[in-house]
Design a protein around this motif. Sequence first.
Motif, short mmCIF file in Angstrom:
data_model
loop_
_atom_site.label_atom_id
_atom_site.label_comp_id
_atom_site.label_asym_id
_atom_site.label_seq_id
_atom_site.Cartn_x
_atom_site.Cartn_y
_atom_site.Cartn_z
N HIS A 180 0.86 -1.20 0.00
CA HIS A 180 0.00 0.00 0.00
C HIS A 180 0.89 1.24 0.00
O HIS A 180 1.48 1.59 1.02
CB HIS A 180 -0.90 0.01 1.25
N HIS A 183 1.41 5.42 -1.86
CA HIS A 183 0.99 6.52 -2.73
C HIS A 183 2.23 7.08 -3.40
O HIS A 183 3.12 7.60 -2.72
CB HIS A 183 0.32 7.63 -1.91
N MET A 187 -1.57 3.05 -4.97
CA MET A 187 -2.90 3.61 -4.74
C MET A 187 -3.33 4.50 -5.91
O MET A 187 -2.49 5.21 -6.49
CB MET A 187 -2.91 4.41 -3.43
N HIS A 235 -4.27 -0.30 6.25
CA HIS A 235 -3.66 0.51 7.32
C HIS A 235 -4.50 0.52 8.59
O HIS A 235 -5.00 1.56 9.01
CB HIS A 235 -3.35 1.94 6.84
N ASP A 259 1.65 2.84 3.44
CA ASP A 259 0.79 4.02 3.28
C ASP A 259 1.64 5.29 3.24
O ASP A 259 1.21 6.35 3.69
CB ASP A 259 -0.27 4.10 4.40
#
Length: 350
Positions: A13, A15, A39, A174, A247
């Motif tokens: 996960h 970004h 993501m 998360h 995350d």
Amino acid sequence: MQTITLTRPDDWHIHLRDGDYLPTTVSDVARQFGRAIVMPNLTPPVVTVPQALAYRDQILLNRPSGSNFQPLMTLYLTDQTRPSDIVAAAQSRDVYACKLYPAGATTNSDAGVGSIEALYPIFETMQQQQLPLLIHGEVTDTQIDIFDREQVFIDQYLIPIITTFPELKIVFEHITTQDAASFVAEQSANIAATITAHHLLYHRTHMLSGGMKPILFCLPILKRDTHQAALIRAATSGDPSFFLGTDSAPHPRSRKEDACGCAAGCYTAHAAIELYAEAFEQAGRLEYLEGFASHFGADFYGLPRHVDTITLEAMPWVPPKTIPFGPDELMPLRGGETIKWRLVQPEAGS
Ligand code: NCD
Ligand code: ZN
């Protein structure tokens, strides 16, 4: 010197953003991780397979030379997603999951889903096509206290989804609470959770005492220390339902230090595996890091584990306070502070 060698880990996960931000984010992730679930919450969001493939191409263009890093793409579910989009995603070799953001839950989630029940035909297709559903598990009702939004989501939405679609693979992303950790541990092997390094290392008092620290503000928000302790127990338990998802979510410094509303997201990609190593070592469970970081996520997604390794050495270092971020700068977590573990870089030419 003390060292740790692990099967190369993956980040389930992250970004990476787009445009000018990619050189920073892609080189940081590629240094340590073999693959990452990327993501789709760009503006506008990545909602179709052609958009996901175009985004993948941009990421690959920014891959450091010699790197084999593989971005695993995702689609952003909206009220307009059609079953045919899901079939196309399942048939694509580059799309690995779909992401559900309740509308307004977090950064760039305005296009997210208004009514989760209205998406049931989409979940049905995902179940048939064996495409995992990744969930930002927080209710958005302003009546619900921000510290309770994850646990309320479990009862209101997650349990009904799991009951209706028992064969659907779901990642509760998360997780931040004891409630979520115990819930996932009790479910079938189709239900897993990612845990971030910052939720293992910090709790809300770190963020709020002695002055609010925007660098630690992310969603779901850091909870109290008892929840942090439950996450550490889950991550270091050896239970394959829990695996690594940073995350890592960069924002320009001006958006983090914005007096009119700090952007949610912590940047950890510059030192992710090192920060996880610290959390596992503090728990006295360093030998459980490899399963969490390098095995369980690949097994859940049905992908092969990597055959190569990475090595960390006990060589304290201090990340910079700011790093260039396109035309801006960003403040990485732990910038200006010491981190014990350091990833050993391969010798040039090896
Ligand atoms: C993420 C972002 O900035 O894209 N922010 C965050 O606080 N984690 C979105 C998300 O994963 O919630
Ligand atoms: Zn995220």
